[in-house]
Scaffold this motif. Structure first.
Motif, short mmCIF file in Angstrom:
data_model
loop_
_atom_site.label_atom_id
_atom_site.label_comp_id
_atom_site.label_asym_id
_atom_site.label_seq_id
_atom_site.Cartn_x
_atom_site.Cartn_y
_atom_site.Cartn_z
N THR A 119 0.83 -1.18 0.00
CA THR A 119 0.00 0.00 0.00
C THR A 119 0.86 1.23 0.00
O THR A 119 2.06 1.19 0.25
N ASP A 120 0.21 2.38 -0.24
CA ASP A 120 0.91 3.64 -0.33
C ASP A 120 0.80 4.42 0.97
O ASP A 120 1.09 5.60 1.01
N GLN A 121 0.31 3.79 2.01
CA GLN A 121 0.13 4.46 3.28
C GLN A 121 1.48 4.71 3.94
O GLN A 121 2.31 3.82 4.06
N GLU A 122 1.75 5.96 4.37
CA GLU A 122 3.00 6.24 5.05
C GLU A 122 2.97 5.64 6.45
O GLU A 122 1.92 5.62 7.10
N PRO A 123 4.12 5.18 6.95
CA PRO A 123 4.15 4.48 8.23
C PRO A 123 4.12 5.42 9.43
O PRO A 123 5.03 5.46 10.24
N LYS A 124 3.05 6.22 9.56
CA LYS A 124 2.95 7.15 10.67
C LYS A 124 2.37 6.50 11.91
O LYS A 124 2.47 7.04 13.01
N GLU A 125 1.71 5.37 11.73
CA GLU A 125 1.16 4.67 12.89
C GLU A 125 2.28 4.11 13.74
O GLU A 125 3.41 3.94 13.28
N GLN A 126 2.00 3.87 15.01
CA GLN A 126 3.00 3.35 15.92
C GLN A 126 2.49 2.09 16.60
O GLN A 126 1.31 2.00 16.95
N PRO A 127 3.38 1.11 16.81
CA PRO A 127 2.97 -0.10 17.52
C PRO A 127 2.71 0.21 18.98
O PRO A 127 3.26 1.15 19.54
N THR A 128 1.87 -0.60 19.60
CA THR A 128 1.56 -0.41 21.02
C THR A 128 2.80 -0.58 21.88
O THR A 128 3.05 0.20 22.80
N PRO A 150 5.68 0.25 -7.53
CA PRO A 150 5.32 -1.12 -7.93
C PRO A 150 4.61 -1.91 -6.84
O PRO A 150 3.90 -2.88 -7.15
N ALA A 151 4.79 -1.52 -5.57
CA ALA A 151 4.12 -2.25 -4.48
C ALA A 151 2.61 -2.04 -4.52
O ALA A 151 1.87 -2.73 -3.80
N GLY A 152 2.14 -1.13 -5.36
CA GLY A 152 0.70 -0.90 -5.49
C GLY A 152 -0.04 -2.03 -6.18
O GLY A 152 -1.28 -2.06 -6.18
N LEU A 153 0.70 -2.97 -6.78
CA LEU A 153 0.04 -4.14 -7.39
C LEU A 153 -0.33 -5.10 -6.27
O LEU A 153 0.44 -5.99 -5.90
N ARG A 183 0.15 -9.84 -4.39
CA ARG A 183 0.75 -9.20 -3.23
C ARG A 183 2.17 -8.82 -3.62
O ARG A 183 2.92 -9.65 -4.13
N SER A 184 2.53 -7.56 -3.38
CA SER A 184 3.85 -7.07 -3.80
C SER A 184 4.65 -6.58 -2.60
O SER A 184 4.08 -6.10 -1.61
N PHE A 185 5.96 -6.68 -2.69
CA PHE A 185 6.84 -6.12 -1.67
C PHE A 185 8.15 -5.69 -2.30
O PHE A 185 8.58 -6.25 -3.32
N CYS A 186 8.78 -4.69 -1.69
CA CYS A 186 9.96 -4.06 -2.29
C CYS A 186 11.07 -3.86 -1.26
O CYS A 186 10.80 -3.65 -0.07
N VAL A 187 12.31 -3.91 -1.73
CA VAL A 187 13.44 -3.53 -0.90
C VAL A 187 13.23 -2.08 -0.49
O VAL A 187 12.73 -1.26 -1.25
N ARG A 188 13.61 -1.76 0.74
CA ARG A 188 13.33 -0.45 1.34
C ARG A 188 13.70 0.71 0.40
O ARG A 188 14.82 0.83 -0.08
N ASN A 189 12.69 1.58 0.17
CA ASN A 189 12.86 2.80 -0.61
C ASN A 189 13.48 2.56 -1.97
O ASN A 189 14.38 3.28 -2.41
N SER A 190 12.99 1.53 -2.67
CA SER A 190 13.51 1.22 -4.00
C SER A 190 12.40 0.63 -4.85
O SER A 190 11.31 0.34 -4.38
N ASP A 191 12.72 0.42 -6.13
CA ASP A 191 11.81 -0.29 -7.04
C ASP A 191 12.27 -1.71 -7.29
O ASP A 191 11.87 -2.35 -8.27
N ASP A 192 13.11 -2.24 -6.41
CA ASP A 192 13.51 -3.65 -6.48
C ASP A 192 12.41 -4.46 -5.81
O ASP A 192 12.42 -4.69 -4.60
N CYS A 193 11.44 -4.87 -6.62
CA CYS A 193 10.18 -5.40 -6.09
C CYS A 193 9.86 -6.78 -6.66
O CYS A 193 10.28 -7.14 -7.76
N VAL A 194 9.06 -7.50 -5.88
CA VAL A 194 8.52 -8.80 -6.28
C VAL A 194 7.01 -8.76 -6.09
O VAL A 194 6.51 -8.19 -5.12
#
Length: 313
Positions: free
Chosen positions: A16-25, A185-188, A212-223
């Protein structure tokens, strides 16, 4: 948090394109044991039980307005007061994880050589959800080289705290890295209707598939992993993102040659282009599918245009 290639990883964002502003408990700080349940391993969506294994990590978490990040340093399996070293003597380096969409996520990608000598990529993703007594989630290990060397290993993971970090372990209190950013690309991700048409535009196939897509941190190296059901059960197909498109090539099994009836060997190639105006999640894509046959005969079995339309939800 995890790997160094025996594990290999780098917790970062998926679908997803949601920024990680949430915090874990609860923030993770201390020594943690990560256990991978090999008895529940699947390969390409089918059961393939293996051995369970575990690793130890020193973990520190820090949060800011732009999200929560985590440093994880692998420790020796038999000594939580010592940093793990590779066979060549190189000490482990801290890895960066991000809290995205309610889970800690890490992805790492490296070169991989298959048993047939072909060279490709290994991409490992970890996704861990905080719980009352432990974190639980999944480890996905995708390996792609020649069409005959395609592997998608998936197994459950748990992560539990076992103690404090030893004073002799050098692990910074905060992460010295750029904030996590979503990768296009993680939007797929999600459920899509897949329609195949021939050269004259006639529909030849329609099916529901999940991505389901995932990418190396802050890159377009995605699967991207495509999942669907066939007559024999669940199927998982990995796609790599490169040069603006996702592509997959794999062994599609045996086939009977038209006319002669001789046995042939099918190879499938499937690809989709990233839309220039891509949203997150991506709503629609176009692509192509090509199936060739080799062995007892040679030729093209399928050559279709493809369209994906995301379903609601």
């Amino acid at each position: 948090m995890l790997l160094a290639l025996g594990l290999a990883a780098a917790l970062t964002g998926c679908g997803t394109d949601q920024e990680p502003k949430e915090q874990p408990t609860d923030l993770l700080n201390g020594v943690y044991t990560v256990t991978v349940q090999g008895d529940k391993l699947t390969n390409m969506g089918r059961p393939s039980p293996g051995k369970s294994w575990s690793r130890q990590y020193a973990v520190r978490t820090s949060c800011a307005d732009d999200g929560c990040t985590q440093l994880a340093l692998r420790l020796r399996d038999d000594d939580p007061t010592a940093v793990f070293t590779e066979p060549d003597g190189t000490p482990a380096e801290p890895m960066v994880a991000d809290f995205v969409d309610g889970s800690w996520q890490l992805v790492e990608q490296t070169d991989w050589t298959c048993s047939d000598g072909s060279v490709g990529l290994q991409t490992v993703q970890w996704s861990l959800i905080p719980g009352e007594d432990a974190l639980t989630g999944t480890r996905i290990d995708v390996r792609t080289a020649s069409p005959e060397c395609v592997v998608v290993l998936e197994e459950p993971v748990t992560m539990t705290r076992t103690g404090d970090i030893d004073a002799g372990i050098d692990l910074p209190e905060t992460v010295d890295a750029a904030p996590w950013q979503p990768s296009a690309p993680a939007g797929l991700t999600g459920s899509y209707e897949r329609v195949a048409t021939d050269s004259e535009g006639a529909e030849v196939d329609r099916a529901t598939v999940d991505f389901r897509s995932f990418c190396v941190r802050n890159s377009d190296d995605c699967v991207a992993l495509k999942r669907f059901q066939d007559v024999d059960g669940p199927v998982v197909v990995p796609f790599l993102f490169e040069s603006g498109q996702w592509s997959a090539q794999f062994n599609a099994g045996e086939a009977e040659c038209p006319g002669s009836g001789s046995p042939g060997h099918q190879l499938m190639y499937e690809q989709y282009a990233l839309p220039e105006d891509a949203t997150t999640p991506i709503q629609s894509l176009t692509g192509s599918e090509l199936v060739t046959v080799h062995g007892g005969c040679a030729g093209v079995m399928r050559d279709f245009d493809l369209a994906l339309q995301r379903q609601e939800g």
